[in-house]
Design a protein around this motif. Structure first.
Motif, mmCIF file in Angstrom:
data_model
loop_
_atom_site.group_PDB
_atom_site.id
_atom_site.type_symbol
_atom_site.label_atom_id
_atom_site.label_comp_id
_atom_site.label_asym_id
_atom_site.label_seq_id
_atom_site.Cartn_x
_atom_site.Cartn_y
_atom_site.Cartn_z
ATOM 1 N N TYR A 1 -84.404 55.528 -24.814
ATOM 2 C CA TYR A 1 -85.013 56.821 -24.521
ATOM 3 C C TYR A 1 -85.241 57.064 -23.031
ATOM 4 N N ASN A 2 -84.809 56.130 -22.198
ATOM 5 C CA ASN A 2 -85.014 56.261 -20.760
ATOM 6 C C ASN A 2 -86.502 56.430 -20.431
ATOM 7 N N LEU A 3 -87.302 55.530 -20.981
ATOM 8 C CA LEU A 3 -88.743 55.580 -20.755
ATOM 9 C C LEU A 3 -89.051 55.271 -19.297
ATOM 10 N N LYS A 4 -89.935 56.081 -18.712
ATOM 11 C CA LYS A 4 -90.368 55.890 -17.334
ATOM 12 C C LYS A 4 -91.885 56.011 -17.257
ATOM 13 N N TYR A 5 -92.413 55.599 -16.114
ATOM 14 C CA TYR A 5 -93.857 55.622 -15.935
ATOM 15 C C TYR A 5 -94.426 57.027 -16.106
ATOM 16 N N ASP A 6 -93.687 58.034 -15.622
ATOM 17 C CA ASP A 6 -94.231 59.392 -15.621
ATOM 18 C C ASP A 6 -93.901 60.188 -16.882
ATOM 19 N N ASN A 7 -93.128 59.619 -17.811
ATOM 20 C CA ASN A 7 -92.848 60.352 -19.053
ATOM 21 C C ASN A 7 -93.300 59.604 -20.300
ATOM 22 N N THR A 8 -93.984 58.474 -20.112
ATOM 23 C CA THR A 8 -94.356 57.621 -21.238
ATOM 24 C C THR A 8 -95.841 57.302 -21.191
ATOM 25 N N HIS A 9 -96.496 57.478 -22.319
ATOM 26 C CA HIS A 9 -97.941 57.246 -22.422
ATOM 27 C C HIS A 9 -98.176 56.291 -23.592
ATOM 28 N N ILE A 10 -98.655 55.101 -23.285
ATOM 29 C CA ILE A 10 -98.896 54.079 -24.301
ATOM 30 C C ILE A 10 -100.397 53.980 -24.545
ATOM 31 N N PHE A 11 -100.783 54.046 -25.830
ATOM 32 C CA PHE A 11 -102.188 53.921 -26.210
ATOM 33 C C PHE A 11 -102.319 52.705 -27.130
ATOM 34 N N VAL A 12 -103.018 51.691 -26.647
ATOM 35 C CA VAL A 12 -103.119 50.409 -27.346
ATOM 36 C C VAL A 12 -104.502 50.292 -27.975
ATOM 37 N N THR A 13 -104.550 49.921 -29.256
ATOM 38 C CA THR A 13 -105.811 49.915 -29.995
ATOM 39 C C THR A 13 -105.970 48.604 -30.780
ATOM 40 N N GLY A 14 -106.919 48.624 -31.698
ATOM 41 C CA GLY A 14 -107.069 47.549 -32.681
ATOM 42 C C GLY A 14 -107.367 46.195 -32.087
ATOM 43 N N ILE A 15 -106.590 45.210 -32.500
ATOM 44 C CA ILE A 15 -106.864 43.810 -32.199
ATOM 45 C C ILE A 15 -106.791 43.503 -30.706
ATOM 46 N N PHE A 16 -106.055 44.320 -29.957
ATOM 47 C CA PHE A 16 -105.919 44.077 -28.515
ATOM 48 C C PHE A 16 -107.251 44.237 -27.791
ATOM 49 N N ARG A 17 -108.163 45.006 -28.381
ATOM 50 C CA ARG A 17 -109.485 45.153 -27.748
ATOM 51 C C ARG A 17 -110.265 43.843 -27.764
ATOM 52 N N ASN A 18 -109.895 42.940 -28.675
ATOM 53 C CA ASN A 18 -110.630 41.681 -28.812
ATOM 54 C C ASN A 18 -110.207 40.632 -27.790
ATOM 55 N N LEU A 19 -109.128 40.887 -27.057
ATOM 56 C CA LEU A 19 -108.677 39.928 -26.054
ATOM 57 C C LEU A 19 -109.700 39.807 -24.926
ATOM 58 N N ILE A 20 -109.816 38.621 -24.371
ATOM 59 C CA ILE A 20 -110.653 38.471 -23.188
ATOM 60 C C ILE A 20 -110.004 39.247 -22.037
ATOM 61 N N GLN A 21 -110.783 39.562 -21.022
ATOM 62 C CA GLN A 21 -110.312 40.423 -19.938
ATOM 63 C C GLN A 21 -109.064 39.867 -19.260
ATOM 64 N N GLU A 22 -109.008 38.558 -19.095
ATOM 65 C CA GLU A 22 -107.856 37.949 -18.419
ATOM 66 C C GLU A 22 -106.561 38.200 -19.177
ATOM 67 N N ARG A 23 -106.617 38.094 -20.519
ATOM 68 C CA ARG A 23 -105.404 38.319 -21.328
ATOM 69 C C ARG A 23 -105.014 39.800 -21.300
ATOM 70 N N LYS A 24 -106.004 40.678 -21.298
ATOM 71 C CA LYS A 24 -105.707 42.111 -21.184
ATOM 72 C C LYS A 24 -104.987 42.399 -19.869
ATOM 73 N N GLN A 25 -105.488 41.838 -18.801
ATOM 74 C CA GLN A 25 -104.899 42.069 -17.484
ATOM 75 C C GLN A 25 -103.473 41.535 -17.423
ATOM 76 N N GLU A 26 -103.229 40.410 -18.092
ATOM 77 C CA GLU A 26 -101.875 39.849 -18.116
ATOM 78 C C GLU A 26 -100.892 40.806 -18.784
ATOM 79 N N LEU A 27 -101.307 41.434 -19.887
ATOM 80 C CA LEU A 27 -100.428 42.377 -20.569
ATOM 81 C C LEU A 27 -100.199 43.627 -19.725
#
Length: 291
Positions: free
Chosen positions: A61-87
């Motif tokens: 789809y030729n995804l780019k920073y300015d045309n793509t919006h990712i919204f991450v929910t659920g289990i990812f909120r449970n990660l410690i801050q360091e793991r979130k930053q890594e992703l």
């Protein structure tokens, strides 16, 4: 210009495209709960599958920073801050995309905004259920009168009832209802709702599996065409548990058969909420939070 909106939850990634209208263009299931550790992160195999999938999406789809919006929910909120930053760094460096983990409150806000409508002065309970969380919004007519966030989702049922996805479920609806009821014993809900809207692909699922849907006569928003009684929702759920094999469920959704792994379990939390709220009519919806 095409814009892409990606809902990345605890078990399903949904990809939407907006040009002239918003369309769900594909979805992919990854069970991030498997071997999940808040301190270590998602499993190596799931991380590899996630990266491979986004590599395919970016190329397709030729995804780019300015045309793509990712919204991450659920289990990812449970990660410690360091793991979130890594992703966040990984997606920025590898794909030039922003891995945006949103709070439960923001998720509920988007759900409420997406579901704003004229409900013909009806009192409506909106239910949006994911792998690890469930969001509730109450509308009276066009006004939001209540919102609630539940830390309970489909994955909790799959983790506690390992026989639900046998050929025919060896776990009963009753025992799974009891589990959910105990987990929601502190939840306070009004009991005078006119109807409930159950979002996230439920209309598609109920059409595929033959629930007894009739014309929606409660309100007209040109989106929600069908409704069914609580009695018929229970009958349809019993059919999915006892009369349709898991292989038959997979065949109903060849593009993403793993979605059906949550079909039986996914009926139970709403069922308990319908009973708690004294809902007589259920409106199945293909809308997702924010879309």
């Amino acid at each position: 210009m095409k814009n892409y909106y990606i809902d990345l939850g605890s078990s399903i990634i949904k990809v939407y495209c907006f040009e002239f209208e918003l369309k769900l263009i594909e979805e992919h299931s990854i069970y991030f709960k498997n071997d999940f550790d808040a301190e270590k992160g998602i499993s190596e195999s799931n991380l590899k599958e996630l990266c491979n999938y986004f590599k395919e999406l970016k190329e397709k789809y030729n995804l780019k920073y300015d045309n793509t919006h990712i919204f991450v929910t659920g289990i990812f909120r449970n990660l410690i801050q360091e793991r979130k930053q890594e992703l966040v760094r990984l997606f920025n460096d590898k794909f030039d995309l922003h891995f945006n983990i949103i709070s439960h409150g923001i998720e509920n806000y988007y759900l409420a905004k997406a579901m704003e409508n004229n409900y013909n002065d009806k009192k409506v309970l909106i239910i949006n259920m994911g792998g690890k969380t469930t969001e509730l919004v109450t509308f009276v007519g066009t006004k939001i009168t209540d919102t609630k966030n539940l830390n309970l989702g489909v994955a909790d049922l799959l983790n506690n009832f390992d026989k639900v996805n046998e050929k025919y479920s060896a776990n009963t609806i009753e025992e799974m209802e009891n589990f959910v009821t105990k987990n929601l014993n502190n939840l306070e809900l009004d009991n005078d709702y006119d109807c409930a809207i159950f979002t996230g692909g439920e209309e598609r699922f109920e059409l595929l599996t033959g629930f007894n849907l009739i014309e929606n006569t409660l309100f007209n928003d040109n989106i929600h065409k069908y409704m069914l009684s609580l009695e018929d929702y229970i009958k349809g759920t019993e059919k999915v548990f006892n009369d349709i094999s898991i292989d038959e469920l997979y065949k109903l959704m060849p593009s993403n058969p793993k979605w059906m792994d949550g079909a039986r379990s996914g009926a139970i939390i709403p069922l308990v909420l319908f009973k708690m709220a004294n809902v007589k009519w259920i409106i199945p919806s293909n809308l997702n939070w924010g879309y």
